[in-house]
Design a protein around this motif. Structure first.
Motif, PDB file in Angstrom:
ATOM      1  N   LEU A   1       0.802  -1.218   0.000  1.00  0.00           N
ATOM      2  CA  LEU A   1       0.000   0.000   0.000  1.00  0.00           C
ATOM      3  C   LEU A   1       0.842   1.277   0.000  1.00  0.00           C
ATOM      4  O   LEU A   1       0.336   2.352  -0.306  1.00  0.00           O
ATOM      5  N   THR A   2       2.115   1.168   0.359  1.00  0.00           N
ATOM      6  CA  THR A   2       3.004   2.342   0.335  1.00  0.00           C
ATOM      7  C   THR A   2       4.102   2.171  -0.714  1.00  0.00           C
ATOM      8  O   THR A   2       5.173   2.763  -0.598  1.00  0.00           O
ATOM      9  N   ALA A   3       3.828   1.374  -1.731  1.00  0.00           N
ATOM     10  CA  ALA A   3       4.839   1.084  -2.748  1.00  0.00           C
ATOM     11  C   ALA A   3       5.350   2.349  -3.422  1.00  0.00           C
ATOM     12  O   ALA A   3       6.543   2.459  -3.733  1.00  0.00           O
TER      13      ALA A   3
ATOM     14  N   ALA B   1      15.126  -0.152  -5.613  1.00  0.00           N
ATOM     15  CA  ALA B   1      15.406  -0.246  -7.045  1.00  0.00           C
ATOM     16  C   ALA B   1      14.426  -1.160  -7.762  1.00  0.00           C
ATOM     17  O   ALA B   1      14.244  -1.057  -8.975  1.00  0.00           O
ATOM     18  N   PHE B   2      13.793  -2.076  -7.015  1.00  0.00           N
ATOM     19  CA  PHE B   2      12.831  -3.006  -7.617  1.00  0.00           C
ATOM     20  C   PHE B   2      12.000  -3.622  -6.495  1.00  0.00           C
ATOM     21  O   PHE B   2      12.357  -3.546  -5.316  1.00  0.00           O
ATOM     22  N   PHE B   3      10.899  -4.256  -6.897  1.00  0.00           N
ATOM     23  CA  PHE B   3      10.040  -4.979  -5.971  1.00  0.00           C
ATOM     24  C   PHE B   3       9.946  -6.440  -6.399  1.00  0.00           C
ATOM     25  O   PHE B   3       9.865  -6.734  -7.604  1.00  0.00           O
ATOM     26  N   SER B   4       9.933  -7.343  -5.431  1.00  0.00           N
ATOM     27  CA  SER B   4       9.661  -8.752  -5.719  1.00  0.00           C
ATOM     28  C   SER B   4       8.632  -9.230  -4.713  1.00  0.00           C
ATOM     29  O   SER B   4       8.851  -9.131  -3.495  1.00  0.00           O
ATOM     30  N   ILE B   5       7.511  -9.700  -5.214  1.00  0.00           N
ATOM     31  CA  ILE B   5       6.376 -10.020  -4.351  1.00  0.00           C
ATOM     32  C   ILE B   5       6.519 -11.432  -3.808  1.00  0.00           C
ATOM     33  O   ILE B   5       6.611 -12.401  -4.574  1.00  0.00           O
ATOM     34  N   GLY B   6       6.554 -11.548  -2.487  1.00  0.00           N
ATOM     35  CA  GLY B   6       6.523 -12.848  -1.813  1.00  0.00           C
ATOM     36  C   GLY B   6       5.076 -13.221  -1.575  1.00  0.00           C
ATOM     37  O   GLY B   6       4.488 -12.870  -0.554  1.00  0.00           O
TER      38      GLY B   6
ATOM     39  N   ASP C   1      -1.476  -5.309  -7.573  1.00  0.00           N
ATOM     40  CA  ASP C   1      -1.734  -4.197  -8.502  1.00  0.00           C
ATOM     41  C   ASP C   1      -1.224  -2.879  -7.921  1.00  0.00           C
ATOM     42  O   ASP C   1      -0.597  -2.073  -8.619  1.00  0.00           O
ATOM     43  N   GLU C   2      -1.463  -2.676  -6.620  1.00  0.00           N
ATOM     44  CA  GLU C   2      -1.010  -1.447  -5.962  1.00  0.00           C
ATOM     45  C   GLU C   2       0.520  -1.363  -5.987  1.00  0.00           C
ATOM     46  O   GLU C   2       1.101  -0.286  -6.175  1.00  0.00           O
ATOM     47  N   THR C   3       1.173  -2.506  -5.811  1.00  0.00           N
ATOM     48  CA  THR C   3       2.638  -2.549  -5.827  1.00  0.00           C
ATOM     49  C   THR C   3       3.177  -2.182  -7.206  1.00  0.00           C
ATOM     50  O   THR C   3       4.087  -1.361  -7.340  1.00  0.00           O
TER      51      THR C   3
ATOM     52  N   GLY D   1       0.951  -6.270 -14.803  1.00  0.00           N
ATOM     53  CA  GLY D   1       2.175  -5.522 -15.057  1.00  0.00           C
ATOM     54  C   GLY D   1       3.433  -6.151 -14.500  1.00  0.00           C
ATOM     55  O   GLY D   1       4.506  -5.534 -14.529  1.00  0.00           O
ATOM     56  N   VAL D   2       3.351  -7.363 -13.977  1.00  0.00           N
ATOM     57  CA  VAL D   2       4.533  -8.071 -13.485  1.00  0.00           C
ATOM     58  C   VAL D   2       5.419  -8.437 -14.674  1.00  0.00           C
ATOM     59  O   VAL D   2       4.930  -8.976 -15.687  1.00  0.00           O
TER      60      VAL D   2
END
Length: 818
Positions: free
Chosen positions: A682-684, A692-697, A731-733, A764-765
């Motif tokens: 929610l605060t992405a 630098a990037f996000f990886s969803i666990g 989606d928020e991320t 969008g992943v």
């Protein structure tokens, strides 16, 4: 004169009026009682904490002036097993008058305890006399409770102890452990019969004549204890303990249990996802009988040594091989040679018991406190100790029995399974179905390495499945005796999967590009250099998640910088020019480390784990970052932080990484985060300024979003990463990261679920990190997808009512892509 301050606010009560003869008859010493009106137990003087009972209701404090006081909150409160008590101190702590010792929930305790009245007892009363006790009535905490006058009685001079005449070892049968009442009875009996000591499995000793010393042992139900001393005293005390002293734990509830019936389908937890079809084969384990009495200590020690030598050789052979079994064998070797286990077994042998009885008792002495612990993380280590018990007893019995002949393509069914039992099978099972088990157990790790689907937590109804019954095991569900038509359809589906898998493997090294030209990076989740080599061979384009826990678990000390750097370098070398994303140490919760002393937590999944633990133990984090900065790679090296929920956590690590990179004179690697908490999702947009990037666990993100503990079989079956709530967080991320040009990947289990892939891409992943065995098939699926249709399905999924509707949206895209 020594003034003792009241440790509680309440109503002063003479000890004679306490409705318990242990206190009223002064079996533990003289004193005064307080019926509390406030839930704060505080120090009655300056001193040192000698013991805090595991149930939190009793504290012993040695005051600097000489008195030793027992503060016992309530009567029969030991039976609450700690509920309503929050200790603020531990044995060895220094405290000053008025310091908080224990917080008491008076409402919770008062509803269940016989009384809240709290005796304050002087346990070394021979040296002090009570004078000027406070009159019955109201007292404030800290006000004078009584005055102690030293009597001048000389301490008894220490004398050398004679060799004990006798010794008896037993598992403590007291339901609530050794608390004040049974300790007082033992002390009275010892005073009548002679000198004796109680000795714990780890070697701590207390005189049986001192109730307070015995309380400090903090013995729980089931703990192994040795009574050692004069023959008459040992016999009397052991016999008293064996009676249970009226506190035997009930074996069965009075109400009859609900009958267990066998349904058509059972659901559990997919410890190793996959599909298996075949007949049931039930693994039946027969307990190894041992005689109690030994021949002679010398012969029994020799027999135990020979059996352990045989087991050690077998484990060393496994440890020399590559793969998951090697690390597990190494951990078992450490347990086998543990000096405390050896010493406990030898003490029991010296007491006249057989080698088998002594080994079983020694293991039980370490298993019992783990069973008693409220911390579920340690339950899976019990399997390792039980495995060692079984191995050594089998060797003592003339060698392990031959492994059962497992039919081809059978599904192994059992209540639970030991690592050695799985590794001993000559035939690879098609699948494994367990009534109990653990998702992070060593058996699960071995099964995953073998590529065997495994479902745990199927419950007691699994015991009704008979040998030869047709079963379908699919991703956490077990279908029992399906119809011929269902079996045929499932076999056809499995055959079609096999054909698709073979075709996918033939193109595994080609890029994954959608039909409309969008490239998706398909990388692998790794845990070792062997995994890295397997991933490259399987066509992975890099590593999207290196779990560094493999270096930190099942060992006595954490790895140093040089050892870590060598391990990371080996993985980087195996990947060659491919990118490597390393997740910093993620332990805690369901991944405890023996060398890391963590307090038991009511809910470890919400406790000290991931980035929180790293920032609490910056020495560990700094060592790991230094090791990573020393790795030389052909491809890009990135670092990823687990369990981030706050931008301050990311900023703190970034500042440390910048400083260490400057010190080392190396370029700063990219620093990203795992998105596993709803807070991070929610605060992405804010986090993306530093990340630098996000990886969803997806595994953790799903459990936190849906409030379902993924390690709890009672609720985990309903955990679904395709739930619209989870998809909205993803989606928020993605949208938050895109504001700052950051990419988002998925490294959790959802990335390898075919039905999820079209939706994830539509959201969008751009990166999917999956187990090496899934790389080829996920790449093949991506190549058949149209990104425009994926985006449409994703938009619909975000407003879908449930996960089943999302699957229905995804299924046509998958079928067209096949």
């Amino acid at each position: 004169m020594i003034i003792i301050a009241g440790p509680l606010a309440g109503w002063v009560t003479p000890l004679d009026e306490v409705p318990d003869p242990v206190f009223a008859d002064r079996m533990l010493g003289d004193g005064v009682a307080i019926d509390p009106t406030d839930g704060r137990l505080v120090a009655p003087g300056d001193g040192t904490i000698e013991s805090v009972h595991p149930a939190g209701h009793a504290v012993t404090i040695a005051l600097d002036a000489g008195p030793v006081l027992l503060l016992h909150v309530g009567l029969d409160t030991v039976a609450l097993d700690g509920e309503g008590f929050t200790p603020g101190v531990k044995a060895g702590d220094r405290v000053a008058t008025g310091d908080l010792l224990v917080t008491i929930d008076l409402d919770a305790v008062g509803r269940r305890a016989r009384s809240l009245v709290t005796p304050v007892v002087v346990t070394n009363g021979d040296a002090f006399a009570i004078e000027e006790p406070a009159a019955p009535g109201v007292i404030a905490a800290g006000a004078p409770l009584f005055v102690l006058r030293p009597t001048g009685a000389a301490a008894v001079p220490a004398v050398a102890k004679a060799m004990p005449e006798a010794e008896r070892t037993l598992a403590l049968p007291l339901a609530h452990g050794l608390h004040a009442r049974p300790a007082a009875r033992i002390a009275a009996l010892a005073a009548e019969t002679g000198a004796a000591d109680l000795v714990t499995a780890d070697g701590r000793t207390a005189s049986a004549k001192s109730a307070v010393a015995m309380l400090a042992l903090a013995l729980r139900h089931g703990d192994m204890v040795t009574v050692r001393g004069d023959t008459a005293a040992v016999s009397a005390i052991a016999e008293l303990l064996e009676t249970g002293m009226g506190e035997h734990r009930a074996v069965a509830a009075p109400m009859p249990a609900a009958p267990v019936t066998l349904p058509d389908r059972l659901t559990g937890i997919a410890a190793v996802p996959g599909l298996a079809i075949g007949p049931a084969f039930r693994l039946r384990t027969t307990a190894i009988a041992v005689r109690e009495e030994g021949q002679s200590p010398a012969l029994e020690r020799q027999a135990l040594g020979a059996a352990r030598f045989k087991v050690r050789k077998a484990l060393e052979e496994v440890a020399r091989r590559a793969g998951d079994g090697a690390g597990i064998a190494a951990a078992h070797l450490a347990f086998l040679d543990d000096p405390e286990v050896s010493a406990a077994a030898e003490r029991t042998i010296d007491a006249g018991k057989s080698a088998g009885f002594a080994w079983r008792a020694a293991i039980e002495g370490f298993v019992a406190p783990l069973l008693a612990s409220a911390d579920r993380r340690f339950a899976e280590r019990i399997d390792d100790l039980r495995d060692l018990e079984h191995r050594v007893l089998a060797a003592l019995d003339g060698g392990a029995a031959a492994a059962p002949a497992l039919p081809e393509a059978a599904i192994l069914v059992a209540d639970d399974l030991l690592p050695s039992q799985l590794m001993a099978l000559d035939t690879r099972p098609a699948g494994i179905a367990l009534a109990r088990g653990g998702a992070t157990s060593h058996v699960a790790i071995i099964a995953a390495g073998m590529g065997v689907p495994m479902t745990i937590g199927l419950g007691p109804a699994l015991g009704l499945v008979e040998d030869g019954t047709d079963l379908i095991l699919a991703d956490g569900a077990l279908t029992i005796a399906p119809s011929a038509a269902v079996m045929a359809a499932t076999r056809a589906d499995a055959d079609a999967r096999a054909v698709r898998r073979k075709a996918a493997e033939a193109r595994a090294h080609e890029p994954a590009v959608t039909t409309d030209g969008i490239a998706i990076e398909v990388v692998a989740n790794l845990g070792s250099a062997a995994d890295a080599r397997a991933a490259v061979a399987a066509g992975a384009e890099g590593c999207g998640l290196l779990r560094t826990e493999f270096l930190f678990l099942d060992r006595a000390q954490p790895p140093g910088e040089a050892e870590q750097r060598a391990a990371y370098q080996a993985i980087a070398d195996a990947l060659g020019p491919r990118p490597l994303i390393v997740r910093t140490l993620d332990i805690g919760a369901d991944k405890p480390a023996p060398w890391l002393a963590l307090a038991a937590e009511e809910n470890p999944a919400l406790g000290l784990r991931g980035i929180r633990l790293q920032l609490a133990r910056r020495d560990l984090l700094e060592t790991q970052l230094r090791a990573l900065l020393g790795v030389r790679t052909e491809g890009a090296l990135s670092i990823m932080l687990p369990m981030v929920a706050d931008r301050a956590e990311l900023s703190a690590v970034r500042a440390l990484l910048v400083r260490l990179a400057d010190d080392a004179g190396v370029a700063l690697p990219a620093l990203g985060i795992m998105v596993e908490t709803p807070a991070a999702a929610l605060t992405a947009a804010s986090l993306a300024e530093d990340a630098a990037f996000f990886s969803i666990g997806s595994n953790d993100l799903s459990q936190y979003a849906l409030a379902r503990d993924r390690t709890n079989p009672a609720v985990a079956a309903g955990l679904d990463g395709l739930h619209p709530a989870v998809l909205r967080l993803i989606d928020e991320t993605v949208r938050g990261g895109a504001i700052h040009g950051r990419w988002t990947g998925v490294c959790g289990g959802l990335a390898s679920v075919p039905e999820a892939v079209p939706v994830l891409l539509g959201l969008g992943v751009t990166e999917l990190s999956v187990p090496p065995a899934a790389v080829a098939e996920i790449k093949a699926l991506v190549r058949g997808l149209d990104m425009g249709r994926c985006r449409g399905a994703a938009r619909a999924a975000l407003i879908a009512p449930d996960a089943d509707t999302v699957r229905a949206l995804s299924r046509p895209l998958m079928e067209d892509a096949a």
